[in-house]
Write a protein that holds these residues in place. Sequence first.
Motif, PDB file in Angstrom:
ATOM      1  N   THR A 239      48.697  36.776  52.317  1.00  0.00           N
ATOM      2  CA  THR A 239      49.871  36.083  52.877  1.00  0.00           C
ATOM      3  C   THR A 239      49.722  35.699  54.347  1.00  0.00           C
ATOM      4  N   GLY A 240      48.791  36.351  55.058  1.00  0.00           N
ATOM      5  CA  GLY A 240      48.680  36.108  56.498  1.00  0.00           C
ATOM      6  C   GLY A 240      49.759  36.810  57.300  1.00  0.00           C
ATOM      7  N   VAL A 241      50.532  37.695  56.676  1.00  0.00           N
ATOM      8  CA  VAL A 241      51.608  38.393  57.375  1.00  0.00           C
ATOM      9  C   VAL A 241      51.024  39.357  58.399  1.00  0.00           C
ATOM     10  N   ARG A 242      51.739  39.518  59.524  1.00  0.00           N
ATOM     11  CA  ARG A 242      51.314  40.434  60.578  1.00  0.00           C
ATOM     12  C   ARG A 242      52.401  41.474  60.799  1.00  0.00           C
ATOM     13  N   PHE A 243      51.965  42.695  61.126  1.00  0.00           N
ATOM     14  CA  PHE A 243      52.902  43.801  61.301  1.00  0.00           C
ATOM     15  C   PHE A 243      52.901  44.230  62.763  1.00  0.00           C
ATOM     16  N   SER A 244      54.022  43.994  63.437  1.00  0.00           N
ATOM     17  CA  SER A 244      54.146  44.241  64.869  1.00  0.00           C
ATOM     18  C   SER A 244      54.168  45.742  65.174  1.00  0.00           C
ATOM     19  N   PRO A 245      53.350  46.186  66.147  1.00  0.00           N
ATOM     20  CA  PRO A 245      53.397  47.610  66.544  1.00  0.00           C
ATOM     21  C   PRO A 245      54.782  48.042  67.026  1.00  0.00           C
ATOM     22  N   ALA A 246      55.512  47.120  67.654  1.00  0.00           N
ATOM     23  CA  ALA A 246      56.846  47.468  68.146  1.00  0.00           C
ATOM     24  C   ALA A 246      57.781  47.828  67.001  1.00  0.00           C
TER      25      ALA A 246
ATOM     26  N   GLY B 197      56.779  27.502  46.569  1.00  0.00           N
ATOM     27  CA  GLY B 197      55.635  27.209  47.420  1.00  0.00           C
ATOM     28  C   GLY B 197      55.878  27.387  48.898  1.00  0.00           C
ATOM     29  N   SER B 198      56.828  28.272  49.262  1.00  0.00           N
ATOM     30  CA  SER B 198      57.137  28.480  50.674  1.00  0.00           C
ATOM     31  C   SER B 198      56.371  29.686  51.209  1.00  0.00           C
ATOM     32  N   LEU B 199      55.229  29.429  51.843  1.00  0.00           N
ATOM     33  CA  LEU B 199      54.414  30.511  52.391  1.00  0.00           C
ATOM     34  C   LEU B 199      55.149  31.222  53.524  1.00  0.00           C
ATOM     35  N   ARG B 200      55.917  30.456  54.304  1.00  0.00           N
ATOM     36  CA  ARG B 200      56.668  31.066  55.416  1.00  0.00           C
ATOM     37  C   ARG B 200      57.682  32.071  54.890  1.00  0.00           C
ATOM     38  N   SER B 201      58.392  31.709  53.818  1.00  0.00           N
ATOM     39  CA  SER B 201      59.372  32.627  53.224  1.00  0.00           C
ATOM     40  C   SER B 201      58.681  33.861  52.654  1.00  0.00           C
ATOM     41  N   ILE B 202      57.517  33.653  52.060  1.00  0.00           N
ATOM     42  CA  ILE B 202      56.764  34.794  51.519  1.00  0.00           C
ATOM     43  C   ILE B 202      56.416  35.769  52.642  1.00  0.00           C
ATOM     44  N   ARG B 203      55.959  35.228  53.775  1.00  0.00           N
ATOM     45  CA  ARG B 203      55.585  36.089  54.895  1.00  0.00           C
ATOM     46  C   ARG B 203      56.791  36.849  55.437  1.00  0.00           C
ATOM     47  N   ILE B 204      57.899  36.144  55.618  1.00  0.00           N
ATOM     48  CA  ILE B 204      59.100  36.778  56.176  1.00  0.00           C
ATOM     49  C   ILE B 204      59.598  37.884  55.256  1.00  0.00           C
ATOM     50  N   ARG B 205      59.683  37.572  53.966  1.00  0.00           N
ATOM     51  CA  ARG B 205      60.227  38.552  53.020  1.00  0.00           C
ATOM     52  C   ARG B 205      59.267  39.703  52.773  1.00  0.00           C
ATOM     53  N   THR B 206      57.967  39.409  52.792  1.00  0.00           N
ATOM     54  CA  THR B 206      56.977  40.480  52.651  1.00  0.00           C
ATOM     55  C   THR B 206      57.068  41.443  53.823  1.00  0.00           C
ATOM     56  N   GLU B 207      57.115  40.901  55.031  1.00  0.00           N
ATOM     57  CA  GLU B 207      57.173  41.761  56.222  1.00  0.00           C
ATOM     58  C   GLU B 207      58.450  42.599  56.228  1.00  0.00           C
TER      59      GLU B 207
ATOM     60  N   LEU C 134      45.087  50.186  51.589  1.00  0.00           N
ATOM     61  CA  LEU C 134      44.322  49.144  50.890  1.00  0.00           C
ATOM     62  C   LEU C 134      45.243  48.023  50.399  1.00  0.00           C
ATOM     63  N   ASN C 135      46.431  48.381  49.916  1.00  0.00           N
ATOM     64  CA  ASN C 135      47.381  47.358  49.481  1.00  0.00           C
ATOM     65  C   ASN C 135      47.865  46.506  50.649  1.00  0.00           C
ATOM     66  N   ILE C 136      48.116  47.155  51.783  1.00  0.00           N
ATOM     67  CA  ILE C 136      48.577  46.411  52.972  1.00  0.00           C
ATOM     68  C   ILE C 136      47.488  45.449  53.448  1.00  0.00           C
ATOM     69  N   ILE C 137      46.240  45.891  53.430  1.00  0.00           N
ATOM     70  CA  ILE C 137      45.124  45.004  53.804  1.00  0.00           C
ATOM     71  C   ILE C 137      45.078  43.797  52.867  1.00  0.00           C
ATOM     72  N   ALA C 138      45.251  44.039  51.574  1.00  0.00           N
ATOM     73  CA  ALA C 138      45.268  42.940  50.606  1.00  0.00           C
ATOM     74  C   ALA C 138      46.428  41.996  50.868  1.00  0.00           C
TER      75      ALA C 138
ATOM     76  N   VAL D 145      58.186  45.417  53.550  1.00  0.00           N
ATOM     77  CA  VAL D 145      57.295  46.496  53.986  1.00  0.00           C
ATOM     78  C   VAL D 145      57.951  47.296  55.111  1.00  0.00           C
ATOM     79  N   ARG D 146      58.642  46.604  56.025  1.00  0.00           N
ATOM     80  CA  ARG D 146      59.266  47.322  57.146  1.00  0.00           C
ATOM     81  C   ARG D 146      60.393  48.230  56.678  1.00  0.00           C
ATOM     82  N   LEU D 147      61.212  47.748  55.750  1.00  0.00           N
ATOM     83  CA  LEU D 147      62.289  48.586  55.214  1.00  0.00           C
ATOM     84  C   LEU D 147      61.722  49.814  54.505  1.00  0.00           C
ATOM     85  N   THR D 148      60.660  49.597  53.741  1.00  0.00           N
ATOM     86  CA  THR D 148      60.017  50.707  53.054  1.00  0.00           C
ATOM     87  C   THR D 148      59.425  51.694  54.044  1.00  0.00           C
ATOM     88  N   TRP D 149      58.760  51.174  55.066  1.00  0.00           N
ATOM     89  CA  TRP D 149      58.157  52.020  56.096  1.00  0.00           C
ATOM     90  C   TRP D 149      59.222  52.882  56.775  1.00  0.00           C
TER      91      TRP D 149
END
Length: 557
Positions: free
Chosen positions: A450-457, A323-333, A441-445, A336-340
């Motif tokens: 999760t509320g995760v944000r992707f930094s332009p930097a 139930g750790s939403l913060r961990s979900i956001r960190i690991r999701t970001e 579409l997947n990234i929007i979902a 996605v960044r490694l994949t990008w």
Amino acid sequence: MSIKDGASATGSKLLKGATILGIAAVVSKLMGTLQKIPLQNIGGDQTFGVYSAVYPFYILIMFLATAGFPVAVSKFVSERTAQGNERGARRVLYVSSMILMLTGLLFFCILFFGAGLIAGWIHNDQTKPAIQSAAFALLFVPQMASLRGYFQGRQNMVPTAISQVIEQGVRVAVMLMLLLYLHAAHYPDSWIAAGATFGSAAGALAGLAYMLYCWFKELKNGSAERLRGQAEEKDEPLFPLVKQIVYYALPICLGSIVVPILNIVDSFTMPRLLHLHGLSMEAAMVQFGVYNRGLTLVQLVSMIAGSVAVAIVPSIAEAKAVGSLRSIRIRTELSVRLTWLLGLASSAGLAMTAYPVNVMLYKNTEGTAAIAILAFTALFSTLNITSASILQGMGSVLIPAVNMLLSTALKAVLNVALLPVWGINGTAAATVLAFAMAAILNIIALTRRTGVRFSPAHYLYKPMLAIIGMCVLLFMLIHGSEAALRSIPVSMTFRQAQTIVSLIAVGGGALAFFLLIFRVGVIDAKDLESVPNAGRKLLPLLIRFRLLGRPQAVQKK
């Protein structure tokens, strides 16, 4: 042993099993992708085109016949094994084998006897022998799928892993032998392609033989003893069990067939559109084969990049479980960044090296522009793989499938619109745009879930610095090595020279990007510490060689 120790042992066993299956999947997919290169080299672009038009149908029918069942069988076997119900676990296997035998026979008949109809849909009669040849695999793969699910349900991943490698190894070996024989005997391209597709049946038979060996071995090694105490128990009712298995497997099956459907769009539209715009059926198949050169390279890049990036995804499920939403956001970001980053580097690198790599692998420069365009499919397909895996790990199973279906519709429309204007280059652009749509579409979902944000930097500015640096180096390596080879008084063919250029460029570009992502701060020490064991193994090396953007910050910690 305590409950904690038992849980730890179970987790370790699951992790080991997942690792074994992951390695086997990478090895088998690598063999399956690389075998297309000698197919084109020996058979030529027309044979390669026929094979490439047929293979998506085989994959789709295979998924319809088996997809979802290994997972379903694994689930129900695991549940009954945990309850000590050995008889029930066996019954799940028997019932699923019966179902899959029937579906295998049904789809074999559809593919074999409907080959002429499917060849008409493709708009090329040359594909009929290859379709019929591929159908024979359906007599073996379904049974193999049920046995794999049984052993996975017992948390024994080794039989599945070994059978995957055996299946792919025999498939490639038989394909090459038939390819060499049929080509030397001057058979027509349609029969050479049929020989290539028959390798799938030979590989499936070998994989099934190994799974049966493991099954009979288990029968001898104590499984019978566990059954003796259950001899008087009644078997589960047949039809309720069939209903349970089918209901569980069906959604998984529907989710699995989306990607093959996208590939079938090309088989349906490209030969027909090329023929309608002035090419003969043979010339259309040659162009289709040239187009698929790029897809083979993209599949190879996507497989490697996707395997590395998706390795972090299981941690999403762990964070969700606690139930750790913060961990979900960190690991999701981070996922996605490694994949990008991996997809961006792979796409830019393949686009830059398309000319020498095309000559190295396929002997000439035909389709180089299409390869350069298709290269960017690697970026969006790997991003799609990771984002879909994260969504599925969070329980959103249907969202990625629906997004891929929408992208498939876009692909069909763009093929019709762009191919008449730009030929196979237009189809390549349609493929890139379709995968881009699915990924976006997947990234929007993901952001909504999760509320995760992707930094332009982290996604634009800094990665672009690394990409520009890599591309400048690639340009220098390609032209510098070509000039150096011309000055060397050694006789070599054009293909040999371009092979040397390709290897130098690919190796140098990969190393340059790896160093640059740390130097420009795309990935920092905090990111690496989020990946298990990275802080212990990788960080000291990066600090020692001053590769991190701010090593002093790490040392203070």
